[in-house]
Enzyme design. Structure first.
Site, PDB file in Angstrom:
ATOM      1  N   ASP A  34       0.817  -1.227   0.000  1.00 27.95           N
ATOM      2  CA  ASP A  34       0.000   0.000   0.000  1.00 27.95           C
ATOM      3  C   ASP A  34       0.845   1.270   0.000  1.00 27.95           C
ATOM      4  O   ASP A  34       0.326   2.368   0.127  1.00 27.95           O
ATOM      5  CB  ASP A  34      -0.935   0.000   1.221  1.00 27.95           C
ATOM      6  CG  ASP A  34      -0.159  -0.017   2.543  1.00 27.95           C
ATOM      7  OD1 ASP A  34       1.093  -0.033   2.507  1.00 27.95           O
ATOM      8  OD2 ASP A  34      -0.799  -0.015   3.610  1.00 27.95           O
ATOM      9  N   GLY A  35       2.170   1.126  -0.118  1.00 29.77           N
ATOM     10  CA  GLY A  35       3.039   2.309  -0.208  1.00 29.77           C
ATOM     11  C   GLY A  35       3.684   2.699   1.106  1.00 29.77           C
ATOM     12  O   GLY A  35       4.553   3.578   1.137  1.00 29.77           O
ATOM     13  N   GLU A  36       3.256   2.077   2.221  1.00 24.66           N
ATOM     14  CA  GLU A  36       3.881   2.432   3.505  1.00 24.66           C
ATOM     15  C   GLU A  36       5.342   1.985   3.524  1.00 24.66           C
ATOM     16  O   GLU A  36       5.738   1.059   2.812  1.00 24.66           O
ATOM     17  CB  GLU A  36       3.095   1.801   4.663  1.00 24.66           C
ATOM     18  CG  GLU A  36       1.733   2.459   4.851  1.00 24.66           C
ATOM     19  CD  GLU A  36       0.927   1.874   6.001  1.00 24.66           C
ATOM     20  OE1 GLU A  36       1.375   0.892   6.621  1.00 24.66           O
ATOM     21  OE2 GLU A  36      -0.160   2.406   6.271  1.00 24.66           O
ATOM     22  N   ARG A  93      14.401  25.654   0.408  1.00 23.06           N
ATOM     23  CA  ARG A  93      13.962  26.871  -0.272  1.00 23.06           C
ATOM     24  C   ARG A  93      12.630  27.400   0.275  1.00 23.06           C
ATOM     25  O   ARG A  93      12.295  28.544   0.082  1.00 23.06           O
ATOM     26  CB  ARG A  93      13.884  26.631  -1.791  1.00 23.06           C
ATOM     27  CG  ARG A  93      15.281  26.483  -2.416  1.00 23.06           C
ATOM     28  CD  ARG A  93      15.241  25.991  -3.841  1.00 23.06           C
ATOM     29  NE  ARG A  93      14.858  24.592  -3.926  1.00 23.06           N
ATOM     30  CZ  ARG A  93      14.696  23.913  -5.059  1.00 23.06           C
ATOM     31  NH1 ARG A  93      14.885  24.516  -6.209  1.00 23.06           N
ATOM     32  NH2 ARG A  93      14.354  22.650  -5.047  1.00 23.06           N
ATOM     33  N   GLN A  94      11.870  26.536   0.974  1.00 17.49           N
ATOM     34  CA  GLN A  94      10.610  27.008   1.594  1.00 17.49           C
ATOM     35  C   GLN A  94      10.918  27.377   3.049  1.00 17.49           C
ATOM     36  O   GLN A  94      10.509  26.694   3.988  1.00 17.49           O
ATOM     37  CB  GLN A  94       9.530  25.921   1.485  1.00 17.49           C
ATOM     38  CG  GLN A  94       8.141  26.366   1.937  1.00 17.49           C
ATOM     39  CD  GLN A  94       7.490  27.438   1.053  1.00 17.49           C
ATOM     40  OE1 GLN A  94       7.784  27.528  -0.129  1.00 17.49           O
ATOM     41  NE2 GLN A  94       6.631  28.255   1.622  1.00 17.49           N
ATOM     42  N   HIS A 127      20.901  25.149   0.647  1.00 16.55           N
ATOM     43  CA  HIS A 127      20.395  26.409   0.096  1.00 16.55           C
ATOM     44  C   HIS A 127      19.965  27.332   1.225  1.00 16.55           C
ATOM     45  O   HIS A 127      18.807  27.346   1.627  1.00 16.55           O
ATOM     46  CB  HIS A 127      19.224  26.140  -0.854  1.00 16.55           C
ATOM     47  CG  HIS A 127      18.795  27.375  -1.565  1.00 16.55           C
ATOM     48  ND1 HIS A 127      19.371  27.794  -2.737  1.00 16.55           N
ATOM     49  CD2 HIS A 127      17.883  28.320  -1.236  1.00 16.55           C
ATOM     50  CE1 HIS A 127      18.822  28.933  -3.104  1.00 16.55           C
ATOM     51  NE2 HIS A 127      17.904  29.272  -2.217  1.00 16.55           N
ATOM     52  N   ASP A 169      22.381  33.890 -10.095  1.00 16.16           N
ATOM     53  CA  ASP A 169      21.585  34.846  -9.319  1.00 16.16           C
ATOM     54  C   ASP A 169      22.402  35.299  -8.114  1.00 16.16           C
ATOM     55  O   ASP A 169      23.501  34.788  -7.867  1.00 16.16           O
ATOM     56  CB  ASP A 169      20.231  34.248  -8.892  1.00 16.16           C
ATOM     57  CG  ASP A 169      20.389  32.909  -8.170  1.00 16.16           C
ATOM     58  OD1 ASP A 169      21.409  32.719  -7.486  1.00 16.16           O
ATOM     59  OD2 ASP A 169      19.491  32.056  -8.290  1.00 16.16           O
ATOM     60  N   LYS A 192      18.294  37.445 -11.179  1.00 12.29           N
ATOM     61  CA  LYS A 192      17.215  36.507 -11.541  1.00 12.29           C
ATOM     62  C   LYS A 192      15.899  36.933 -10.910  1.00 12.29           C
ATOM     63  O   LYS A 192      15.858  37.298  -9.743  1.00 12.29           O
ATOM     64  CB  LYS A 192      17.596  35.105 -11.067  1.00 12.29           C
ATOM     65  CG  LYS A 192      16.538  34.050 -11.330  1.00 12.29           C
ATOM     66  CD  LYS A 192      17.081  32.641 -11.085  1.00 12.29           C
ATOM     67  CE  LYS A 192      16.767  32.149  -9.699  1.00 12.29           C
ATOM     68  NZ  LYS A 192      17.258  30.788  -9.455  1.00 12.29           N
ATOM     69  N   ARG A 194      12.179  35.126 -10.360  1.00  9.98           N
ATOM     70  CA  ARG A 194      11.431  33.872 -10.550  1.00  9.98           C
ATOM     71  C   ARG A 194      10.002  34.196 -10.960  1.00  9.98           C
ATOM     72  O   ARG A 194       9.307  34.963 -10.313  1.00  9.98           O
ATOM     73  CB  ARG A 194      11.465  33.038  -9.254  1.00  9.98           C
ATOM     74  CG  ARG A 194      10.908  31.657  -9.458  1.00  9.98           C
ATOM     75  CD  ARG A 194      11.349  30.646  -8.423  1.00  9.98           C
ATOM     76  NE  ARG A 194      12.653  30.040  -8.650  1.00  9.98           N
ATOM     77  CZ  ARG A 194      12.920  29.155  -9.600  1.00  9.98           C
ATOM     78  NH1 ARG A 194      11.988  28.775 -10.440  1.00  9.98           N
ATOM     79  NH2 ARG A 194      14.140  28.650  -9.719  1.00  9.98           N
TER      80      ARG A 194
HETATM   81  C1  R5P Z   1      17.554  28.893  -6.158  1.00 10.51           C
HETATM   82  O1  R5P Z   1      17.667  30.083  -6.271  1.00 10.51           O
HETATM   83  C2  R5P Z   1      18.670  27.925  -6.424  1.00 10.51           C
HETATM   84  O2  R5P Z   1      19.906  28.464  -6.095  1.00 10.51           O
HETATM   85  C3  R5P Z   1      18.683  27.433  -7.861  1.00 10.51           C
HETATM   86  O3  R5P Z   1      19.052  28.482  -8.722  1.00 10.51           O
HETATM   87  C4  R5P Z   1      17.326  26.926  -8.253  1.00 10.51           C
HETATM   88  O4  R5P Z   1      16.822  26.076  -7.267  1.00 10.51           O
HETATM   89  C5  R5P Z   1      17.395  26.202  -9.569  1.00 10.51           C
HETATM   90  O5  R5P Z   1      16.111  25.784  -9.892  1.00 10.51           O
HETATM   91  P1  R5P Z   1      15.715  25.526 -11.395  1.00 10.51           P
HETATM   92  O6  R5P Z   1      16.723  24.580 -11.996  1.00 10.51           O
HETATM   93  O7  R5P Z   1      14.349  24.900 -11.316  1.00 10.51           O
HETATM   94  O8  R5P Z   1      15.681  26.847 -12.081  1.00 10.51           O
END
Ligand code: R5P
Length: 295
Positions: A34-36, A93-94, A127, A169, A192, A194
């Protein structure tokens, strides 16, 4: 010291155990119909330090659950200390509530690690953007190691003497700088914005002239490849000759390889924190040497 590894990092764990001259203990990991998740360690760590290796890429949720089950189990089975080696740390990143109602996923993951018995964490090129010091979010001691020195070393002699290292970036400045130092080369960063999960806009403003020069683009993560695709396009517009790309973690989600290569790239190089055909650099020596100095 005993080394255990979850299903994402068996080979990394094996190499680490060899370099540490420590025992590698087999871990059975499988899914129920079942995925567990099922985990079982073949040797109990009574009174010993248990090093638990699990990178959390591509299927981060499955690997995280495996890790948490193992960490708690090792503690219950008498480990003196559980040291989590998480070469690619997910959800970094979150690290904030960008929109009302969002989960701060990084803080939740950190709390889970602590509650499930992890005494300290070793990771690689995490990150850290808004949160510069991870210890602001957790009491568990963290070591954030880097493979950027190894990336610089790999490219020595492979790129022209006129190479410029480029971060796609502002956050990438730390990695571009570290690689540039090894190469004795100049570096610059692009700007950069997003636009969504897979789309970004990258601008080149000022900086070093790229006309007729080799360019090495360095980032921590390549996920969908959108960032690198846009960066390659910009440096080529600015007259770059050969373009090389390097990162610590080649997640390569969706059609990332196409996006990285189709503008014309000489080589893609990554570390083995995320196993891929491009993992020509190993993070194992960096982790092993750190653990040797600490344990
Ligand atoms: C975020 O700023 C990270 O340093 C990477 O630039 C980012 O996660 C790369 O994500 P993606 O390849 O989806 O652009």
């Amino acid at each position: 010291m005993l080394v255990y590894a979850g299903s994402a990092s068996k080979y990394f764990g094996l190499k680490l155990a060899k370099q540490l001259e420590a025992e590698y203990v087999c871990v059975e990991t499988r899914r129920f119909p079942d995925g567990e998740v099922y985990v079982r360690v073949e040797k109990e760590p009574r009174g010993e330090t248990a090093v638990l290796v699990q990178s959390m890429y591509r299927a981060p949720n499955d690997y995280l659950v495996e890790y948490l089950f193992l960490s708690k189990t090792l503690k219950e089975l008498g480990a003196r200390e559980v040291v989590g080696v998480i070469p690619y740390f997910p959800y970094a990143r979150q690290d904030a509530r960008f929109k009302p109602g969002e989960a701060v996923s990084l803080a939740i993951v950190l709390e889970l690690l602590e509650k499930m018995g992890t005494d300290r964490v070793v990771t690689v090129d995490m990150h850290l953007h808004r949160v510069r010091d991870i210890q602001e979010l957790t009491r568990v001691p963290f070591a954030n190691l880097s493979v950027m020195g190894e990336i610089g070393g790999y490219f020595k002699g492979r790129v022209g003497g006129n190479v410029v290292v480029v971060g796609p970036d502002e956050e990438a400045e730390q990695w571009a700088k570290a690689v540039a130092e090894v190469l004795g080369a100049p570096y610059m960063v692009l700007e950069k914005t997003r636009l969504g999960d897979t789309e970004v806009e990258v601008r080149a403003k000022g900086g070093v002239s790229l006309e007729g020069r080799d360019v090495l683009i360095v980032d921590d993560i390549i996920s969908t490849g959108g960032t690198i695709e846009a960066a390659v396009r910009r440096v080529k517009e600015r007259g770059a000759r050969k373009v090389y790309v390097a990162c610590a973690h080649a997640i390569l989600a969706q059609n990332a390889e196409y996006r990285v290569f189709h503008e014309g790239v000489e080589e893609l190089v990554a570390s083995d924190t995320v196993p891929s055909p491009y993992s020509v650099i190993s993070a194992v020596p960096v982790v092993a040497s750190y653990l040797r100095s600490q344990l």
